[in-house]
Design a protein around this motif. Structure first.
Motif, mmCIF file in Angstrom:
data_model
loop_
_atom_site.group_PDB
_atom_site.id
_atom_site.type_symbol
_atom_site.label_atom_id
_atom_site.label_comp_id
_atom_site.label_asym_id
_atom_site.label_seq_id
_atom_site.Cartn_x
_atom_site.Cartn_y
_atom_site.Cartn_z
ATOM 1 N N PHE A 106 0.868 -1.178 0.000
ATOM 2 C CA PHE A 106 0.000 0.000 0.000
ATOM 3 C C PHE A 106 0.900 1.222 0.000
ATOM 4 N N GLY A 107 0.316 2.358 -0.325
ATOM 5 C CA GLY A 107 1.068 3.595 -0.327
ATOM 6 C C GLY A 107 0.608 4.506 0.800
ATOM 7 N N LEU A 108 1.450 5.479 1.116
ATOM 8 C CA LEU A 108 1.089 6.496 2.096
ATOM 9 C C LEU A 108 1.136 7.858 1.393
ATOM 10 N N PRO A 109 0.121 8.690 1.598
ATOM 11 C CA PRO A 109 0.051 9.979 0.904
ATOM 12 C C PRO A 109 0.984 10.996 1.561
ATOM 13 N N THR A 110 2.125 11.273 0.941
ATOM 14 C CA THR A 110 3.124 12.151 1.553
ATOM 15 C C THR A 110 2.572 13.530 1.912
ATOM 16 N N PRO A 111 1.888 14.248 0.994
ATOM 17 C CA PRO A 111 1.365 15.569 1.388
ATOM 18 C C PRO A 111 0.422 15.493 2.587
ATOM 19 N N GLU A 112 -0.403 14.444 2.613
ATOM 20 C CA GLU A 112 -1.337 14.313 3.735
ATOM 21 C C GLU A 112 -0.585 14.050 5.033
ATOM 22 N N LEU A 113 0.481 13.260 4.977
ATOM 23 C CA LEU A 113 1.254 12.986 6.190
ATOM 24 C C LEU A 113 1.846 14.273 6.751
ATOM 25 N N PHE A 114 2.366 15.138 5.868
ATOM 26 C CA PHE A 114 2.888 16.424 6.342
ATOM 27 C C PHE A 114 1.779 17.239 6.993
ATOM 28 N N THR A 115 0.590 17.199 6.414
ATOM 29 C CA THR A 115 -0.533 17.930 6.997
ATOM 30 C C THR A 115 -0.890 17.361 8.367
ATOM 31 N N ARG A 116 -0.849 16.040 8.489
ATOM 32 C CA ARG A 116 -1.144 15.425 9.790
ATOM 33 C C ARG A 116 -0.137 15.859 10.849
ATOM 34 N N GLY B 197 14.446 6.532 14.479
ATOM 35 C CA GLY B 197 13.147 7.139 14.765
ATOM 36 C C GLY B 197 12.642 7.973 13.611
ATOM 37 N N ASN B 198 11.321 8.059 13.472
ATOM 38 C CA ASN B 198 10.690 8.752 12.358
ATOM 39 C C ASN B 198 9.355 9.311 12.838
ATOM 40 N N VAL B 199 9.203 10.640 12.840
ATOM 41 C CA VAL B 199 7.973 11.233 13.370
ATOM 42 C C VAL B 199 6.746 10.879 12.521
ATOM 43 N N PHE B 200 6.939 10.527 11.265
ATOM 44 C CA PHE B 200 5.780 10.142 10.461
ATOM 45 C C PHE B 200 5.082 8.912 11.044
ATOM 46 N N GLY C 192 -4.724 3.921 12.362
ATOM 47 C CA GLY C 192 -4.625 2.640 13.052
ATOM 48 C C GLY C 192 -4.246 1.503 12.127
ATOM 49 N N GLU C 193 -4.875 1.461 10.942
ATOM 50 C CA GLU C 193 -4.595 0.382 9.999
ATOM 51 C C GLU C 193 -3.180 0.500 9.438
ATOM 52 N N GLU C 194 -2.788 1.733 9.054
ATOM 53 C CA GLU C 194 -1.427 1.946 8.539
ATOM 54 C C GLU C 194 -0.393 1.553 9.587
ATOM 55 N N SER D 209 8.609 9.019 4.172
ATOM 56 C CA SER D 209 7.165 9.036 4.389
ATOM 57 C C SER D 209 6.550 7.663 4.176
ATOM 58 N N GLY D 210 7.414 6.629 4.132
ATOM 59 C CA GLY D 210 6.955 5.264 4.101
ATOM 60 C C GLY D 210 6.373 4.849 2.753
ATOM 61 N N PRO D 211 5.838 3.630 2.757
ATOM 62 C CA PRO D 211 5.645 2.761 3.911
ATOM 63 C C PRO D 211 6.772 1.749 4.150
#
Length: 292
Positions: free
Chosen positions: A174-184, A216-219, A225-227, A251-253
């Motif tokens: 699966f992928g992780l949305p990099t822009p969304e992760l920065f927003t989170r 360590g990685n703050v992302f 929960g699922e990710e 930014s994973g995954p």
């Protein structure tokens, strides 16, 4: 006919911290980055005219220049020379959208090829500056080795190399949305932050176990929960197989584990490969030479 082939090593983030959003919309980062032996192969060849990118199993953007073309155009604009015809061939091994900087590594390899072919006197710092206009990870991928990366990722300080070890890389499907992760991350309570200074000290001592203890990685703190469950499951499997430490890269995954025993690393890759088809063995790569 001018032509050159170079490897394009991927990267992992031994630590990744985000200090805050900048006025220009980017984020200030503080990371310890490491080149690894998993990589693509890039060949640049001079042709009669135009720019072409040849790569299997890659969807190229329609109606706009590729990052490789943008980098080549920026390179020759920096030199003040017209761009010759160029063909770039990619042999892809690094998975896309994986937090491993595969695309940035390809762009960096194109720039390194162009410097060697057309401007060997050009300092690496200039090549890093050209690369930054294309992507924030490109300067490190031009540089290579083990670095503290600050600013957007372009302020690079060499660190002592990661001790010899085996690295297992595992990307879930699966992928992780990099822009969304920065927003989170913006405004989130990230708790205890990765300690890049402690990582630098562990590298200076050449102690792999200490390095592993500083990963360590703050992302990872802002995953759903699922990710997070999938990432933690891979980390647990790596640790169960003998990894000294494991963390998500970029930014994973993709998750990586550091091993001081190659037999245990082989076993971990075998175990994880039964579930995750994109599982790889790698080793640290040192800083690239001034000229290739």
């Amino acid at each position: 006919m001018k032509t050159l082939t170079l490897e394009a090593p991927a990267k992992i983030n031994l630590t990744l911290d985000i200090l805050g959003r900048r006025p220009d919309g980017y984020h200030d980062m503080r990371m310890v980055m490491q080149s690894v032996s998993l990589g693509d192969t890039v060949t640049v060849t001079e042709t009669t005219e135009g720019f072409s990118l040849l790569a299997e199993d890659i969807a190229l953007p329609a109606g706009r220049p590729t990052l490789e073309q943008q980098a080549a155009e920026s390179f020759f604009r920096y030199l003040g020379h017209p761009m010759p015809g160029l063909e770039v061939r990619l042999v892809k091994r690094v998975p896309a959208y994986a937090g491993l900087g595969g695309g940035s590594a390809d762009v960096a390899a194109v720039l390194r090829c162009l410097r060697a072919l057309y401007a060997p006197e050009l300092p690496r710092s200039a090549l890093e500056e050209i690369g930054l206009a294309v992507g924030s990870d490109v300067p490190f991928c031009v540089h290579g080795g083990t670095c503290l990366a600050e600013g957007r990722g372009e302020v690079l300080t060499d660190l002592p190399p990661l001790p010899a070890c085996a690295i297992v890389l595992c990307k879930p499907d699966f992928g992780l949305p990099t822009p969304e992760l920065f927003t989170r991350v913006d405004g989130a309570d990230l708790g205890e932050r990765p300690d890049a200074s402690a990582m630098a000290e562990a590298l200076a001592r050449g102690e792999l176990a200490a390095v592993a203890g500083c990963l360590g990685n703050v992302f990872e703190r802002v995953l759903t929960g699922e990710e997070g469950a999938d990432i933690r499951a891979i980390q647990a499997a790596l640790l169960d197989c003998g990894a000294l430490g494991a963390a998500m890269s970029g930014s994973g995954p993709t998750v990586f584990g550091l091993f001081n025993d190659p037999v245990k690393a082989d076993r971990a890759a075998e175990v994880l490969g039964q579930t995750y088809r994109q599982t790889y063995l790698a080793a640290p790569v040192k800083k690239f030479g001034e000229l290739e």
